[in-house]
Design an enzyme around this catalytic site. Structure first.
Site, PDB file in Angstrom:
ATOM      1  N   GLY A 205      -8.066  10.563   4.786  1.00  0.00           N
ATOM      2  CA  GLY A 205      -7.784   9.433   3.902  1.00  0.00           C
ATOM      3  C   GLY A 205      -8.256   8.147   4.562  1.00  0.00           C
ATOM      4  N   ARG A 206      -7.434   7.676   5.518  1.00  0.00           N
ATOM      5  CA  ARG A 206      -7.692   6.400   6.185  1.00  0.00           C
ATOM      6  C   ARG A 206      -9.114   6.293   6.765  1.00  0.00           C
ATOM      7  NH1 ARG A 206      -3.398   3.661   8.627  1.00  0.00           N
ATOM      8  NH2 ARG A 206      -2.332   5.663   8.778  1.00  0.00           N
TER       9      ARG A 206
ATOM     10  N   CYS B 104      11.290 -13.572   0.303  1.00  0.00           N
ATOM     11  CA  CYS B 104      12.529 -13.909   1.006  1.00  0.00           C
ATOM     12  C   CYS B 104      12.989 -12.764   1.901  1.00  0.00           C
ATOM     13  CB  CYS B 104      13.600 -14.278  -0.007  1.00  0.00           C
ATOM     14  SG  CYS B 104      13.107 -15.709  -0.936  1.00  0.00           S
ATOM     15  N   GLU B 105      12.219 -12.488   2.914  1.00  0.00           N
ATOM     16  CA  GLU B 105      12.535 -11.459   3.916  1.00  0.00           C
ATOM     17  C   GLU B 105      11.948 -11.941   5.240  1.00  0.00           C
ATOM     18  OE1 GLU B 105      13.830  -8.208   3.725  1.00  0.00           O
ATOM     19  OE2 GLU B 105      13.910  -7.916   1.557  1.00  0.00           O
TER      20      GLU B 105
ATOM     21  N   ARG C  30       1.977  -2.713   5.442  1.00  0.00           N
ATOM     22  CA  ARG C  30       1.897  -2.058   6.750  1.00  0.00           C
ATOM     23  C   ARG C  30       2.499  -2.885   7.898  1.00  0.00           C
ATOM     24  NH1 ARG C  30      -2.099  -0.597   9.176  1.00  0.00           N
ATOM     25  NH2 ARG C  30      -1.314   1.453   9.744  1.00  0.00           N
TER      26      ARG C  30
HETATM   27  C1  LIG Z   1      -0.742  16.160   3.742  1.00  0.00           C
HETATM   28  C2  LIG Z   1      -1.591  14.987   4.087  1.00  0.00           C
HETATM   29  N1  LIG Z   1      -2.918  15.128   4.094  1.00  0.00           N
HETATM   30  C3  LIG Z   1      -3.736  14.092   4.376  1.00  0.00           C
HETATM   31  C4  LIG Z   1      -3.238  12.853   4.698  1.00  0.00           C
HETATM   32  C5  LIG Z   1      -4.195  11.757   5.008  1.00  0.00           C
HETATM   33  O1  LIG Z   1      -4.054  11.297   6.267  1.00  0.00           O
HETATM   34  P1  LIG Z   1      -4.991  10.190   6.876  1.00  0.00           P
HETATM   35  O2  LIG Z   1      -5.008   9.047   5.939  1.00  0.00           O
HETATM   36  O3  LIG Z   1      -4.363   9.865   8.151  1.00  0.00           O
HETATM   37  O4  LIG Z   1      -6.352  10.798   7.035  1.00  0.00           O
HETATM   38  C6  LIG Z   1      -1.850  12.656   4.740  1.00  0.00           C
HETATM   39  C7  LIG Z   1      -1.270  11.374   5.164  1.00  0.00           C
HETATM   40  O5  LIG Z   1      -0.939  11.214   6.317  1.00  0.00           O
HETATM   41  C8  LIG Z   1      -1.011  13.748   4.408  1.00  0.00           C
HETATM   42  O6  LIG Z   1       0.317  13.608   4.393  1.00  0.00           O
HETATM   43  N1  LIG Z   2       1.154   4.628   4.940  1.00  0.00           N
HETATM   44  C1  LIG Z   2       0.812   4.962   6.288  1.00  0.00           C
HETATM   45  C2  LIG Z   2       0.151   6.289   6.395  1.00  0.00           C
HETATM   46  C3  LIG Z   2       0.973   7.335   5.776  1.00  0.00           C
HETATM   47  C4  LIG Z   2       0.268   8.594   5.709  1.00  0.00           C
HETATM   48  C5  LIG Z   2       0.852   9.428   4.639  1.00  0.00           C
HETATM   49  N2  LIG Z   2       1.073  10.784   5.026  1.00  0.00           N
HETATM   50  C6  LIG Z   2       0.031   3.860   6.947  1.00  0.00           C
HETATM   51  O1  LIG Z   2      -0.209   2.862   6.366  1.00  0.00           O
HETATM   52  O2  LIG Z   2      -0.326   3.925   8.056  1.00  0.00           O
END
Ligand SMILES: Cc1ncc(COP(=O)(O)O)c(C=O)c1O
Ligand SMILES: N[C@@H](CCCC[NH3+])C(=O)O
Length: 419
Positions: A276-277, A347-348, A313
């Site tokens: 993802g990230r 307001c936090e 975040r």
């Molecule tokens: C089951 C699963 N797969 C994939 C991801 C994607 O992770 P990342 O964004 O760290 O690559 C996540 C989030 O952490 C997840 O919970």
């Molecule tokens: N939301 C988180 C990552 C969560 C991943 C979800 N499994 C972040 O910003 O770093």
């Protein structure tokens, strides 16, 4: 190469000057680069090459329809965690047979819909869930492809809130119970066991914990093969980090995938990944305008128009993200460098985007919070009745509004009970 660079002293997103985007769409604003998104996805796809498997982009990282459509067009599969994400992927043109469905609490109707459209597999996280999937598949007279998410009890070395592979975490089935789990799954008439899945956490900058998890997963695969249960794929989840700070180095994607392929090839196993990230994080920035400066004895606060409701975040994890002026001041008008906490109007006390940053600031200055493409807009809320920001995607010198700014009417439209 980054899609966000200074040209003639102005931050650009590809060929678009950020101040021009702000004039057109206002602030706070998420800006995505199509080029950065595609390039990063392509690194995964090229590293996989013709090896059997799928790169299933983790939708939760950024689920904007246009982002999904760009990735679908590039050939991505998708990792989803809800019926809502499933519909997004389908609407964006994603192929059902390249979808893996993760998450600890899949609901009956979500399972039924996923079965009906024919997803690649369910990543199952518990016995009750396995039984529910079997029951729903039985009602629909279908067979559910299933992979078991194992929890290898490995410390991912990341923030505790985004660590998922320890016994203390709610995710997956403890790996010691996996053999028995597979034996039971093999007895269920509407379950077809196809793989094993493991995701130990997010923002990993060292792949050693992933390699350690893989050892445990492959030992399980070998034990199962001896019992006549032959798995077809290993899904190592997502988790590769990006460089939010100069001391953080993003792991080498190509090296990691080569390593995985080498370990899986001799066993004839396909490879699934759920990044993802590392695909979308560097492809987005969050742009906010300085509303006013509040200087004090102990602290200087720059109050900006973006807040924790837009980018959670920093408030949630104490996350540190680079904050850069969109048009840095230069001599002779550079002004005085001071240290600022960049805070929102909410307001936090936890409402900050950054702390103690050395900047020359004036009201109306634009700031860019870098590396905001992942877990940015998707985690936004309407706290303090704040409409959510607009999102745009640039593509060379073109810009597309991919989600318009919310209005107050949008926010109030669902509320009832006054008359
Ligand atoms: C089951 C699963 N797969 C994939 C991801 C994607 O992770 P990342 O964004 O760290 O690559 C996540 C989030 O952490 C997840 O919970
Ligand atoms: N939301 C988180 C990552 C969560 C991943 C979800 N499994 C972040 O910003 O770093």
């Amino acid at each position: 190469m980054s899609a966000f660079v200074y040209r003639h002293g102005v931050l650009h997103a590809e060929a678009c000057a950020v101040p021009d985007l702000v004039r057109q769409f206002g602030t706070p604003l998420y800006v995505y680069s199509k080029q950065a998104l595609v390039e990063q996805y392509q690194r995964y796809q090229d590293a996989l090459g013709d090896y059997d498997g799928h790169i299933c982009y983790a939708v939760k990282a950024n689920s904007n329809l246009r982002v999904l459509a760009v990735l679908a067009e590039a050939g991505a599969g998708f990792d989803i965690v809800s019926g809502g994400e499933l519909e997004r992927v389908l609407r964006a043109g994603g192929k059902a047979d390249r979808i893996v469905f993760s998450g600890v609490g899949k609901q009956k109707d979500e399972i039924a819909r996923a079965l009906a459209v024919g997803i690649h597999c369910f990543n199952v996280e518990s016995y009750p869930e396995l039984e529910l999937i079997n029951a729903v598949a039985s009602e629909l007279r279908l067979v559910a492809p299933v992979s078991l998410r194992v929890n290898p009890n490995v410390d991912a070395g990341t923030h505790p809130y985004i660590s998922t592979g320890l016994k203390a975490n709610k995710f997956g089935v403890p790996i010691e119970q996996a053999d028995a789990f597979y034996a039971r799954a093999a007895d269920l008439a509407h379950i077809n066991v196809v793989g094993v899945d493991c995701h130990i956490g997010s923002q990993l900058t060292d792949i050693a914990p992933l390699a350690e998890s893989l050892d445990s997963v492959l030992a399980l695969v070998d034990r199962l093969a001896e019992q006549g249960i032959q798995l077809r794929h290993v899904d190592m989840g997502g988790g590769l980090g990006i460089s939010y700070q100069d001391h953080e180095t993003a792991p080498d994607i190509e090296g990691y995938i080569d390593f995985l392929k080498q370990r899986l090839a001799s066993r004839g196993l396909a490879l699934v990944l759920e990044p993802g990230r590392s695909i979308v994080g560097d492809a987005g920035i969050f742009v906010t305008e300085v509303a006013l400066l509040k200087e004090g004895e102990e602290k200087n606060f720059a109050v900006v128009d973006g807040a924790m409701n837009d980018l959670l975040r920093p408030a949630l994890y104490g996350a540190w993200q680079r904050v850069q002026p969109v048009v840095p001041r230069t001599e002779p008008d550079a002004g005085e460098l001071k240290h600022w906490d960049i805070v929102g109007p909410i307001c936090e006390t936890g409402d900050f985007l950054a702390k103690d940053r050395a900047l020359n600031l004036q009201p109306k200055d634009l700031l860019a919070v870098m590396q905001s493409g992942a877990y940015g807009f998707v985690m936004a809320s309407n706290y303090n009745t704040r409409p959510r920001a607009a999102e745009v995607m640039v593509d060379g010198d073109k810009v597309h509004l991919v989600r318009r700014r919310e209005t107050l009417d949008d926010l109030l439209a669902l509320e009832e009970g006054l008359h």
